[in-house]
Scaffold this motif. Sequence first.
Motif, PDB file in Angstrom:
ATOM      1  N   SER A  30     -22.850   3.523   6.259  1.00 17.12           N
ATOM      2  CA  SER A  30     -22.207   4.088   7.440  1.00 17.12           C
ATOM      3  C   SER A  30     -23.312   4.830   8.179  1.00 17.12           C
ATOM      4  O   SER A  30     -24.475   4.749   7.806  1.00 17.12           O
ATOM      5  N   ASP A  31     -22.949   5.569   9.191  1.00 15.88           N
ATOM      6  CA  ASP A  31     -23.961   6.324   9.936  1.00 15.88           C
ATOM      7  C   ASP A  31     -24.627   7.393   9.075  1.00 15.88           C
ATOM      8  O   ASP A  31     -25.744   7.797   9.342  1.00 15.88           O
ATOM      9  N   ASP A  32     -23.936   7.865   8.062  1.00 14.78           N
ATOM     10  CA  ASP A  32     -24.448   8.982   7.273  1.00 14.78           C
ATOM     11  C   ASP A  32     -24.805   8.654   5.830  1.00 14.78           C
ATOM     12  O   ASP A  32     -25.450   9.454   5.169  1.00 14.78           O
ATOM     13  N   GLU A  33     -24.372   7.492   5.308  1.00 17.43           N
ATOM     14  CA  GLU A  33     -24.521   7.250   3.882  1.00 17.43           C
ATOM     15  C   GLU A  33     -24.820   5.785   3.567  1.00 17.43           C
ATOM     16  O   GLU A  33     -24.284   4.894   4.203  1.00 17.43           O
ATOM     17  N   LEU A  34     -25.656   5.574   2.571  1.00 22.17           N
ATOM     18  CA  LEU A  34     -25.966   4.248   2.068  1.00 22.17           C
ATOM     19  C   LEU A  34     -25.546   4.198   0.608  1.00 22.17           C
ATOM     20  O   LEU A  34     -25.885   5.087  -0.173  1.00 22.17           O
ATOM     21  N   THR A  35     -24.774   3.177   0.244  1.00 22.67           N
ATOM     22  CA  THR A  35     -24.324   2.991  -1.126  1.00 22.67           C
ATOM     23  C   THR A  35     -24.810   1.641  -1.624  1.00 22.67           C
ATOM     24  O   THR A  35     -24.607   0.628  -0.952  1.00 22.67           O
ATOM     25  N   VAL A  36     -25.445   1.627  -2.787  1.00 28.83           N
ATOM     26  CA  VAL A  36     -25.878   0.390  -3.421  1.00 28.83           C
ATOM     27  C   VAL A  36     -25.219   0.342  -4.795  1.00 28.83           C
ATOM     28  O   VAL A  36     -25.353   1.277  -5.587  1.00 28.83           O
ATOM     29  N   ILE A  37     -24.497  -0.752  -5.068  1.00 34.02           N
ATOM     30  CA  ILE A  37     -23.826  -0.948  -6.350  1.00 34.02           C
ATOM     31  C   ILE A  37     -24.414  -2.200  -6.988  1.00 34.02           C
ATOM     32  O   ILE A  37     -24.428  -3.261  -6.354  1.00 34.02           O
ATOM     33  N   VAL A  38     -24.883  -2.091  -8.225  1.00 28.37           N
ATOM     34  CA  VAL A  38     -25.444  -3.233  -8.939  1.00 28.37           C
ATOM     35  C   VAL A  38     -24.605  -3.470 -10.184  1.00 28.37           C
ATOM     36  O   VAL A  38     -24.501  -2.592 -11.049  1.00 28.37           O
ATOM     37  N   GLN A  39     -23.974  -4.665 -10.270  1.00 29.90           N
ATOM     38  CA  GLN A  39     -23.230  -5.016 -11.473  1.00 29.90           C
ATOM     39  C   GLN A  39     -24.148  -5.770 -12.415  1.00 29.90           C
ATOM     40  O   GLN A  39     -24.784  -6.748 -12.043  1.00 29.90           O
ATOM     41  N   ARG A  40     -24.249  -5.271 -13.637  1.00 33.69           N
ATOM     42  CA  ARG A  40     -25.137  -5.834 -14.642  1.00 33.69           C
ATOM     43  C   ARG A  40     -24.422  -6.968 -15.385  1.00 33.69           C
ATOM     44  O   ARG A  40     -23.190  -7.072 -15.324  1.00 33.69           O
ATOM     45  N   PRO A  41     -25.166  -7.815 -16.084  1.00 35.06           N
ATOM     46  CA  PRO A  41     -24.557  -8.933 -16.819  1.00 35.06           C
ATOM     47  C   PRO A  41     -23.485  -8.505 -17.820  1.00 35.06           C
ATOM     48  O   PRO A  41     -22.541  -9.256 -18.069  1.00 35.06           O
ATOM     49  N   ASP A  42     -23.586  -7.304 -18.383  1.00 32.38           N
ATOM     50  CA  ASP A  42     -22.574  -6.840 -19.347  1.00 32.38           C
ATOM     51  C   ASP A  42     -21.351  -6.233 -18.650  1.00 32.38           C
ATOM     52  O   ASP A  42     -20.495  -5.637 -19.292  1.00 32.38           O
ATOM     53  N   LYS A  43     -21.269  -6.386 -17.335  1.00 35.18           N
ATOM     54  CA  LYS A  43     -20.171  -5.915 -16.480  1.00 35.18           C
ATOM     55  C   LYS A  43     -20.180  -4.413 -16.221  1.00 35.18           C
ATOM     56  O   LYS A  43     -19.312  -3.896 -15.539  1.00 35.18           O
ATOM     57  N   SER A  44     -21.142  -3.671 -16.768  1.00 34.25           N
ATOM     58  CA  SER A  44     -21.305  -2.278 -16.371  1.00 34.25           C
ATOM     59  C   SER A  44     -21.999  -2.281 -15.015  1.00 34.25           C
ATOM     60  O   SER A  44     -22.490  -3.317 -14.565  1.00 34.25           O
ATOM     61  N   PHE A  45     -22.025  -1.148 -14.349  1.00 33.44           N
ATOM     62  CA  PHE A  45     -22.702  -1.128 -13.064  1.00 33.44           C
ATOM     63  C   PHE A  45     -23.380   0.196 -12.786  1.00 33.44           C
ATOM     64  O   PHE A  45     -23.053   1.215 -13.361  1.00 33.44           O
ATOM     65  N   LEU A  46     -24.369   0.108 -11.918  1.00 32.53           N
ATOM     66  CA  LEU A  46     -25.140   1.258 -11.480  1.00 32.53           C
ATOM     67  C   LEU A  46     -24.827   1.508 -10.010  1.00 32.53           C
ATOM     68  O   LEU A  46     -24.688   0.557  -9.237  1.00 32.53           O
ATOM     69  N   VAL A  47     -24.732   2.769  -9.634  1.00 29.76           N
ATOM     70  CA  VAL A  47     -24.425   3.127  -8.249  1.00 29.76           C
ATOM     71  C   VAL A  47     -25.465   4.122  -7.750  1.00 29.76           C
ATOM     72  O   VAL A  47     -25.789   5.093  -8.440  1.00 29.76           O
ATOM     73  N   CYS A  48     -25.993   3.867  -6.557  1.00 29.97           N
ATOM     74  CA  CYS A  48     -26.900   4.802  -5.898  1.00 29.97           C
ATOM     75  C   CYS A  48     -26.282   5.156  -4.552  1.00 29.97           C
ATOM     76  O   CYS A  48     -25.995   4.266  -3.750  1.00 29.97           O
ATOM     77  N   VAL A  49     -26.052   6.442  -4.323  1.00 31.66           N
ATOM     78  CA  VAL A  49     -25.481   6.922  -3.065  1.00 31.66           C
ATOM     79  C   VAL A  49     -26.473   7.893  -2.435  1.00 31.66           C
ATOM     80  O   VAL A  49     -26.861   8.878  -3.052  1.00 31.66           O
ATOM     81  N   ALA A  50     -26.893   7.582  -1.221  1.00 28.27           N
ATOM     82  CA  ALA A  50     -27.861   8.420  -0.523  1.00 28.27           C
ATOM     83  C   ALA A  50     -27.370   8.703   0.889  1.00 28.27           C
ATOM     84  O   ALA A  50     -26.700   7.873   1.493  1.00 28.27           O
ATOM     85  N   ASN A  51     -27.716   9.879   1.395  1.00 30.74           N
ATOM     86  CA  ASN A  51     -27.350  10.193   2.780  1.00 30.74           C
ATOM     87  C   ASN A  51     -28.590  10.641   3.544  1.00 30.74           C
ATOM     88  O   ASN A  51     -29.686  10.693   3.003  1.00 30.74           O
ATOM     89  N   ARG A  52     -28.413  10.953   4.789  1.00 30.60           N
ATOM     90  CA  ARG A  52     -29.541  11.285   5.668  1.00 30.60           C
ATOM     91  C   ARG A  52     -30.401  12.434   5.164  1.00 30.60           C
ATOM     92  O   ARG A  52     -31.589  12.503   5.442  1.00 30.60           O
ATOM     93  N   SER A  66     -24.198   5.740 -13.710  1.00 31.25           N
ATOM     94  CA  SER A  66     -23.951   4.533 -14.496  1.00 31.25           C
ATOM     95  C   SER A  66     -22.475   4.522 -14.874  1.00 31.25           C
ATOM     96  O   SER A  66     -21.930   5.564 -15.255  1.00 31.25           O
ATOM     97  N   HIS A  67     -21.836   3.357 -14.773  1.00 32.24           N
ATOM     98  CA  HIS A  67     -20.405   3.240 -15.042  1.00 32.24           C
ATOM     99  C   HIS A  67     -20.153   2.084 -16.010  1.00 32.24           C
ATOM    100  O   HIS A  67     -20.705   0.991 -15.825  1.00 32.24           O
ATOM    101  N   LYS A  68     -19.305   2.316 -17.020  1.00 30.61           N
ATOM    102  CA  LYS A  68     -18.961   1.264 -17.978  1.00 30.61           C
ATOM    103  C   LYS A  68     -18.042   0.225 -17.354  1.00 30.61           C
ATOM    104  O   LYS A  68     -18.105  -0.945 -17.685  1.00 30.61           O
ATOM    105  N   ASN A  69     -17.163   0.670 -16.474  1.00 29.20           N
ATOM    106  CA  ASN A  69     -16.231  -0.213 -15.759  1.00 29.20           C
ATOM    107  C   ASN A  69     -15.737   0.522 -14.523  1.00 29.20           C
ATOM    108  O   ASN A  69     -16.150   1.647 -14.262  1.00 29.20           O
ATOM    109  N   SER A  70     -14.852  -0.107 -13.777  1.00 35.17           N
ATOM    110  CA  SER A  70     -14.415   0.486 -12.509  1.00 35.17           C
ATOM    111  C   SER A  70     -13.552   1.735 -12.696  1.00 35.17           C
ATOM    112  O   SER A  70     -13.371   2.496 -11.753  1.00 35.17           O
ATOM    113  N   ASN A  71     -13.023   1.957 -13.888  1.00 39.05           N
ATOM    114  CA  ASN A  71     -12.216   3.151 -14.149  1.00 39.05           C
ATOM    115  C   ASN A  71     -13.047   4.332 -14.637  1.00 39.05           C
ATOM    116  O   ASN A  71     -12.568   5.456 -14.641  1.00 39.05           O
ATOM    117  N   ASP A  72     -14.274   4.076 -15.055  1.00 41.41           N
ATOM    118  CA  ASP A  72     -15.152   5.114 -15.585  1.00 41.41           C
ATOM    119  C   ASP A  72     -15.683   5.982 -14.448  1.00 41.41           C
ATOM    120  O   ASP A  72     -16.162   5.470 -13.444  1.00 41.41           O
TER     121      ASP A  72
END
Length: 84
Positions: A30-52, A66-72
């Motif tokens: 968005s104008d203020d924030e960048l979000t990058v989500i990477v889903q790993r082969p084991d279905k866990s995922f990494l999230v990077c959230v950065a703003n201005r 780091s997240h084990k699943n979408s509920n974590d």
Amino acid sequence: MTVDERGDDGSYDAVATKGSERGTALMDYSDDELTVIVQRPDKSFLVCVANRSGLSGATLRGNATSHKNSNDKGTSLGTCTISR
């Protein structure tokens, strides 16, 4: 990370690699924030959230989790860096 063309919804699909590990990624901003989500082969995922406030030249710093699943709610990994 290799980023494809921008989709109709404004997000970008991508492929992220680390050594021999390959994951799918989604990048959205968005104008203020960048979000990058990477889903790993084991279905866990990494999230990077950065703003201005993390912008310095061509580098953007944010918070990584780091997240084990979408509920974590995630575990903090500290700082993430996005650069051109």
